[in-house]
Design an enzyme around this catalytic site. Structure first.
Site, mmCIF file in Angstrom:
data_model
loop_
_atom_site.group_PDB
_atom_site.id
_atom_site.type_symbol
_atom_site.label_atom_id
_atom_site.label_comp_id
_atom_site.label_asym_id
_atom_site.label_seq_id
_atom_site.Cartn_x
_atom_site.Cartn_y
_atom_site.Cartn_z
ATOM 1 N N CYS A 36 0.825 -1.217 0.000
ATOM 2 C CA CYS A 36 0.000 0.000 0.000
ATOM 3 C C CYS A 36 0.854 1.260 0.000
ATOM 4 C CB CYS A 36 -0.937 -0.015 1.209
ATOM 5 S SG CYS A 36 -1.901 1.486 1.342
ATOM 6 N N CYS A 87 -1.653 1.755 -3.002
ATOM 7 C CA CYS A 87 -2.623 2.834 -2.753
ATOM 8 C C CYS A 87 -2.011 4.236 -2.710
ATOM 9 C CB CYS A 87 -3.321 2.637 -1.410
ATOM 10 S SG CYS A 87 -3.462 0.957 -0.847
ATOM 11 N N LYS A 99 -0.069 5.415 -5.943
ATOM 12 C CA LYS A 99 -1.123 5.437 -6.978
ATOM 13 C C LYS A 99 -1.980 6.697 -6.862
ATOM 14 C CE LYS A 99 -4.903 4.288 -5.899
ATOM 15 N NZ LYS A 99 -5.435 2.959 -5.719
ATOM 16 N N TYR A 156 -9.592 -3.158 -10.607
ATOM 17 C CA TYR A 156 -9.200 -1.923 -9.925
ATOM 18 C C TYR A 156 -7.947 -1.296 -10.565
ATOM 19 C CZ TYR A 156 -11.797 -2.720 -5.453
ATOM 20 O OH TYR A 156 -12.724 -2.874 -4.476
ATOM 21 N N GLU A 210 -7.715 2.172 -12.745
ATOM 22 C CA GLU A 210 -7.050 3.312 -12.108
ATOM 23 C C GLU A 210 -5.891 3.820 -12.972
ATOM 24 O OE1 GLU A 210 -8.167 2.385 -7.450
ATOM 25 O OE2 GLU A 210 -6.180 1.826 -8.131
ATOM 26 N N HIS A 247 -25.874 22.165 0.859
ATOM 27 C CA HIS A 247 -26.077 22.731 -0.471
ATOM 28 C C HIS A 247 -25.074 23.842 -0.754
ATOM 29 C CE1 HIS A 247 -28.426 23.580 -4.019
ATOM 30 N NE2 HIS A 247 -28.349 24.861 -3.736
ATOM 31 N N GLU A 252 -25.501 15.903 -1.482
ATOM 32 C CA GLU A 252 -26.893 16.104 -1.051
ATOM 33 C C GLU A 252 -27.864 15.280 -1.880
ATOM 34 O OE1 GLU A 252 -28.639 20.042 -1.682
ATOM 35 O OE2 GLU A 252 -27.137 20.465 -3.214
HETATM 36 P P1 NDP Z 1 -8.743 -7.582 -10.039
HETATM 37 O O1 NDP Z 1 -9.005 -8.940 -9.532
HETATM 38 O O2 NDP Z 1 -9.510 -6.440 -9.516
HETATM 39 O O3 NDP Z 1 -8.874 -7.568 -11.617
HETATM 40 C C1 NDP Z 1 -8.191 -8.497 -12.413
HETATM 41 C C2 NDP Z 1 -8.585 -8.262 -13.858
HETATM 42 O O4 NDP Z 1 -7.840 -9.127 -14.681
HETATM 43 C C3 NDP Z 1 -10.056 -8.544 -14.108
HETATM 44 O O5 NDP Z 1 -10.560 -7.601 -15.003
HETATM 45 C C4 NDP Z 1 -10.001 -9.936 -14.746
HETATM 46 O O6 NDP Z 1 -11.061 -10.166 -15.631
HETATM 47 C C5 NDP Z 1 -8.711 -9.843 -15.521
HETATM 48 N N1 NDP Z 1 -8.190 -11.174 -15.806
HETATM 49 C C6 NDP Z 1 -7.849 -12.132 -14.911
HETATM 50 N N2 NDP Z 1 -7.442 -13.240 -15.549
HETATM 51 C C7 NDP Z 1 -7.548 -12.976 -16.867
HETATM 52 C C8 NDP Z 1 -7.302 -13.753 -18.046
HETATM 53 N N3 NDP Z 1 -6.849 -15.004 -17.958
HETATM 54 N N4 NDP Z 1 -7.528 -13.175 -19.241
HETATM 55 C C9 NDP Z 1 -7.991 -11.910 -19.321
HETATM 56 N N5 NDP Z 1 -8.247 -11.138 -18.250
HETATM 57 C C10 NDP Z 1 -8.018 -11.678 -17.034
HETATM 58 O O7 NDP Z 1 -7.175 -7.411 -9.839
HETATM 59 P P2 NDP Z 1 -6.219 -6.146 -9.867
HETATM 60 O O8 NDP Z 1 -4.931 -6.699 -10.353
HETATM 61 O O9 NDP Z 1 -6.811 -4.996 -10.579
HETATM 62 O O10 NDP Z 1 -6.119 -5.759 -8.342
HETATM 63 C C11 NDP Z 1 -5.902 -6.758 -7.352
HETATM 64 C C12 NDP Z 1 -6.669 -6.467 -6.114
HETATM 65 O O11 NDP Z 1 -6.003 -5.437 -5.381
HETATM 66 C C13 NDP Z 1 -8.084 -5.913 -6.303
HETATM 67 O O12 NDP Z 1 -9.028 -6.925 -6.544
HETATM 68 C C14 NDP Z 1 -8.316 -5.217 -4.998
HETATM 69 O O13 NDP Z 1 -8.701 -6.160 -4.027
HETATM 70 C C15 NDP Z 1 -6.950 -4.655 -4.677
HETATM 71 N N6 NDP Z 1 -6.846 -3.253 -5.104
HETATM 72 C C16 NDP Z 1 -7.627 -2.323 -4.489
HETATM 73 C C17 NDP Z 1 -7.579 -1.001 -4.858
HETATM 74 C C18 NDP Z 1 -8.455 -0.009 -4.195
HETATM 75 O O14 NDP Z 1 -8.977 -0.287 -3.119
HETATM 76 N N7 NDP Z 1 -8.674 1.175 -4.787
HETATM 77 C C19 NDP Z 1 -6.675 -0.542 -5.906
HETATM 78 C C20 NDP Z 1 -5.910 -1.588 -6.506
HETATM 79 C C21 NDP Z 1 -6.003 -2.892 -6.102
HETATM 80 P P3 NDP Z 1 -12.453 -10.811 -15.123
HETATM 81 O O15 NDP Z 1 -13.182 -9.759 -14.393
HETATM 82 O O16 NDP Z 1 -13.084 -11.262 -16.365
HETATM 83 O O17 NDP Z 1 -12.062 -11.973 -14.229
#
Ligand code: NDP
Length: 455
Positions: free
Chosen positions: A40, A45, A48, A174, A178, A431, A436
């Site tokens: 983080c 976080c 980022k 995510y 982002e 407001h 709101e």
């Molecule tokens: P996520 O799990 O959020 O997203 C992974 C993405 O990769 C999804 O869109 C998924 O598609 C895609 N994907 C996975 N496998 C494949 C594949 N074989 N082929 C094509 N696409 C694929 O992971 P992130 O890496 O974005 O982030 C990890 C975690 O970290 C988040 O889930 C969250 O818990 C945490 N995080 C939180 C943040 C916040 O609070 N603001 C910011 C960044 C990270 P599909 O949906 O189809 O499975």
């Protein structure tokens, strides 16, 4: 035993657990091999969000013209942003380490691995502990396609020597969403390649649709329902081949395709700690692993991978074990935000989740935020409440729009307290704000889910 508690991992979860346990009087050791504060603070976080802010300033400078300012956005200096970010992260690193020191924990800047269920090898030194906490977090993963090693992951993106002119981001979660906002906002040609119809699977459908529109409005080129096939070197850059036969020539391919728990080098087998096939340490609702005196907290359990959940787990575990205040952390009703541009924030159930449980009333509002009435930017905010038709409880609140994460934190408190739609309605608005709108949503948009018996 050398320690009452030994914590493996100095990230959000581990530092909080070690610090609070030490404050309760436990003899605590904590090992961190890479950087204090973990993902983080160092490669997640915090940096980022600085980068999101950098991207937003560009848009703000353009928008300022609508308010009479003459100067638009000039050139952006990537090196200066990264240097400023690095300086702040170094400061935070120091704070994390100092907090542990001040609490009286013994710090090991080394990797720890199990020798047996009570013994660890910490950088070549044997230590024993009555209780052990695994808080090693996770790491970003690439897809298993030819040339994947030519792409970067989120660990790398914070240290790029130069701003890419063209980038292809793979994934619709995510991190992908982002960084699409960041790179498009800083002026890169930004492609987002995801396999679903819309980004952010699992979030409310209205929000997903609104976000896709917002991304396109920011100049992100969407490639929905497409998977990457291979990555190749092409001149100074990369060529990404896609499942529809098309190719993208870019400077950088960025895999934002999920994260996996950090367990490979822990020697969990020597302690008898059981994981899922994906490597997540399995815990019960008291955060104990298959070995009763060994616990796991944070992303290494791969349940709800959010920093505030990790710190809450670390704190609760320390209070339970050493503070005489046993308590458990509920993973229900955890608010979350995606720092897209504009951001999205949510708490509780989506419309689809709520509809599976019974009759729900849906309230949706779409509006042009006040700022953009003058800026001329075509950007809409979207707010939504999902209400249980049987007892009027607000089951879900969702927002896409500027300040959504700041607004949602307060809404989450109301929902924790069991607020009904009538409670929202009798609250006087502030407001003029966007917030709101949450207390002035009077017109029901639709009813969904199982109908009420009386209907
Ligand atoms: P996520 O799990 O959020 O997203 C992974 C993405 O990769 C999804 O869109 C998924 O598609 C895609 N994907 C996975 N496998 C494949 C594949 N074989 N082929 C094509 N696409 C694929 O992971 P992130 O890496 O974005 O982030 C990890 C975690 O970290 C988040 O889930 C969250 O818990 C945490 N995080 C939180 C943040 C916040 O609070 N603001 C910011 C960044 C990270 P599909 O949906 O189809 O499975």
């Amino acid at each position: 035993m050398d320690f009452d508690l030994f914590v493996i991992g100095g990230g959000s979860a581990g530092v909080r657990c070690a610090r609070i346990a030490a404050a309760h009087g436990a003899r605590v050791g904590v090992a961190e091999a890479r950087f204090w504060g973990g993902t983080c603070v160092n490669i997640g976080c915090v940096p980022k969000k600085f980068m999101v802010m950098a991207a937003e300033y560009g848009a703000h400078m353009q928008d300022a013209r609508g308010f009479g300012w003459e100067n638009g956005a000039g050139a952006h200096d990537w090196g200066r942003l990264i240097a400023a970010k690095d300086q702040e992260i170094a400061r935070l690193n120091g704070i994390y380490k100092r907090l542990l020191d001040q609490a009286g924990a013994k710090i090991f800047e080394a990797e720890a691995r199990f020798v047996d269920a009570h013994t660890l090898d910490v950088g070549g030194q044997r230590v024993t502990a009555a209780r052990i906490v695994i808080a090693t977090g996770g790491h970003p993963t690439r897809l298993d396609i030819p040339g994947a090693e030519l792409g970067i992951v989120s660990d790398d993106v914070f240290y790029l020597p130069a701003m890419p002119r063209r980038i292809a981001i793979i994934g619709g979660g995510y991190i992908a969403v982002e960084f699409a906002g960041i790179f498009a906002g800083l002026g890169a040609e930004t492609h987002l390649v995801y396999r679903q119809e819309l980004p952010l699977r699992g979030f409310d459908e209205d929000m997903r649709g609104g976000l896709a529109t917002a991304l396109a409005g920011n100049g992100v080129v969407p490639h929905p329902k497409i998977s990457p096939v291979r990555v190749e070197v092409s001149g100074d850059g990369r060529r990404l081949e896609l499942s529809d036969g098309s190719r993208l020539d870019v400077d950088i391919v960025f895999f934002a395709t999920g994260r996996a728990p950090n367990v490979a080098r822990l020697g969990l087998g020597k302690a008898g700690v059981v994981t899922t096939p994906g490597g997540a340490v399995i815990v019960d609702d008291g955060l104990a692993t298959s070995v009763p005196h060994i616990y796991a907290i944070g992303d290494v359990t791969d349940r709800l991978n959010l920093t505030p959940v990790a710190t809450a787990e670390g704190h609760a575990l320390a209070d339970t074990l050493f503070g005489g205040k046993p308590r458990r952390i509920s993973l229900d009703g955890v608010p979350t935000a995606v720092f897209s541009i504009p951001p999205m924030a949510t708490v509780g159930l989506t419309e689809a989740q709520a509809a599976l449980r019974g009759p729900v009333r849906i309230f949706v509002s779409r509006f042009t935020p006040m700022r953009h009435a003058l800026s001329g930017r075509a950007r809409q905010s979207l707010m939504k409440l999902v209400v249980d038709a049987r007892n009027d409880k607000v089951l879900g609140a969702h927002m896409l729009g500027e300040d959504a994460p700041e607004i949602m934190q307060g809404i989450a408190v109301a929902m924790m307290a069991g607020a009904t739609k009538a409670d929202f309605d009798r609250t006087i608005g502030i407001h003029p704000t966007a917030a709101e709108e949450f207390v002035t949503l009077r017109t029901q948009t639709r009813s969904v889910g199982q109908p009420l018996a009386a209907e």
